[in-house]
Scaffold this active site. Sequence first.
Site, PDB file in Angstrom:
ATOM      1  N   TRP A 177      -4.482  19.612  44.832  1.00 56.71           N
ATOM      2  CA  TRP A 177      -3.270  20.304  44.381  1.00 56.71           C
ATOM      3  C   TRP A 177      -2.407  20.747  45.545  1.00 56.71           C
ATOM      4  CZ3 TRP A 177      -1.581  19.025  39.984  1.00 56.71           C
ATOM      5  CH2 TRP A 177      -2.461  18.744  38.932  1.00 56.71           C
ATOM      6  N   ASP A 194      -0.392  29.119  44.638  1.00 53.20           N
ATOM      7  CA  ASP A 194      -0.606  28.435  43.361  1.00 53.20           C
ATOM      8  C   ASP A 194      -1.945  28.918  42.824  1.00 53.20           C
ATOM      9  OD1 ASP A 194      -1.207  26.730  41.288  1.00 53.20           O
ATOM     10  OD2 ASP A 194      -0.938  24.875  42.432  1.00 53.20           O
ATOM     11  N   LYS A 214      -4.804  26.448  32.023  1.00 50.47           N
ATOM     12  CA  LYS A 214      -6.161  26.564  32.546  1.00 50.47           C
ATOM     13  C   LYS A 214      -6.778  27.871  32.063  1.00 50.47           C
ATOM     14  CE  LYS A 214      -4.947  22.859  34.750  1.00 50.47           C
ATOM     15  NZ  LYS A 214      -4.385  22.788  36.059  1.00 50.47           N
TER      16      LYS A 214
HETATM   17  C1  LIG Z   1      -3.299  21.982  36.718  1.00 47.15           C
HETATM   18  C2  LIG Z   1      -2.786  22.452  38.009  1.00 47.15           C
HETATM   19  C3  LIG Z   1      -1.443  22.249  38.396  1.00 47.15           C
HETATM   20  C4  LIG Z   1      -0.458  21.401  37.641  1.00 47.15           C
HETATM   21  O1  LIG Z   1      -0.213  21.748  36.382  1.00 47.15           O
HETATM   22  P1  LIG Z   1       0.787  20.927  35.450  1.00 47.15           P
HETATM   23  O2  LIG Z   1       1.047  21.928  34.404  1.00 47.15           O
HETATM   24  O3  LIG Z   1       0.055  19.713  34.988  1.00 47.15           O
HETATM   25  O4  LIG Z   1       1.993  20.583  36.214  1.00 47.15           O
HETATM   26  C5  LIG Z   1      -1.028  22.765  39.607  1.00 47.15           C
HETATM   27  N1  LIG Z   1      -1.869  23.440  40.401  1.00 47.15           N
HETATM   28  C6  LIG Z   1      -3.158  23.646  40.059  1.00 47.15           C
HETATM   29  C7  LIG Z   1      -4.040  24.405  40.989  1.00 47.15           C
HETATM   30  C8  LIG Z   1      -3.652  23.164  38.861  1.00 47.15           C
HETATM   31  O5  LIG Z   1      -4.932  23.370  38.523  1.00 47.15           O
END
Ligand SMILES: *Cc1c(COP(=O)(O)O)cnc(C)c1O
Length: 369
Positions: A105, A183, A207
């Site tokens: 990521w 993030d 998540k």
């Molecule tokens: C799932 C995830 C994303 C991306 O999410 P989307 O909604 O598919 O764009 C970004 N960063 C992390 C750490 C993730 O687990």
Amino acid sequence: MTHIYNFSAGPAVLPKEVLAQAAAEMLDWHGSGMSVMEMSHRGPEFISIYKAAERDLRELLAVPDNYKILFLQGGGLSQNAIVPMNLVGHKPQPATIDFVHTGSWSGKSIKEAAKYATVNVAASSQAGGFNRVPPQSEWKLTPGAAYLHICTNETIDGVEFDFDHGSPQPLTGDCADTLLVADMSSHILSRQIDVSKYGLIFAGAQKNIGPAGVTIVIVREDLLGKALPVCPSAFDFKLVADNESMYNTPPTYGIYIAGLVFQWLKQQGGVAEMEKRAKAKAALLYGALDADDFYINRVAPENRSRMNVPFFLKDESKNEAFLAGAKARGLLQLKGHKSVGGMRASIYNAMPIEGVQALVDYLNEFAGR
Ligand SMILES: *Cc1c(COP(=O)(O)O)cnc(C)c1O
């Protein structure tokens, strides 16, 4: 349907109580005669749902008053472009963004940011196969950088920053006032954090919060108002903040479900309780993986994620049999991400310890222990 436990990395398990409440309110929300999906985002009913969600999230994470909470569309990945477009304007162009590269990521974030700024990879664990967070003493930060981006939990690689032992520390020296951007998509609300250490935090909801389609941004107020001219208006944080996330139509139903999850979290004892449970669940699962060499997880112990636990069978010819046996026992979505293979068990807030115990029992049985 027999009882199942869902270990998906995302979209992921939600609390049963939340789904049941949403089902009960589906056709008629609180006597309004309408489903939440059918309501105007500017009407008093939805505004009350929105305000409660915002207030509860602020309380759960102890978000200081000088931070805005935004509910956006676009997902976590879109923030890889939207964040630079909103933040690099604070520095002379072209600005530099520092990154710590700890897995898939943060890798995607680096690639996207390069469209809007000069990118500096201040530290990387790629050579070791993303099995740790490089120690902060090794980060080569750029004086005057627009900000430093970290992904505090790498969902695919199963690597989490070790906040308990002081990471990230306040930055020092020439970089003491570098902004920190994180993030936190896959572990937000699973551990206590000090929001005031960050300039901006973002997280996709699917998540650990709610359904896909909601993206949460927590941003310090003084960082608003410098979006690059190319930034789409709907993603200009100042416009969004000035309009309380209603500059355009926000993902209303997703915000409603996220709000129910926030209420559930408060009833369960809040983030401190989630952290306690996450530690217990992770200890149980890693304990079973480490019992002998039947299963393998190569992440440095202090950086093992409490949310996403990737592992391999030593004998990979048994992978299909492992997954079939798991499915027969109601243990679902354990297949690893296609980029790394093997298995992955995601054990977010909504995964009860009984689910982890069921998985551990199966791990032991399959290993013939
Ligand atoms: C799932 C995830 C994303 C991306 O999410 P989307 O909604 O598919 O764009 C970004 N960063 C992390 C750490 C993730 O687990």
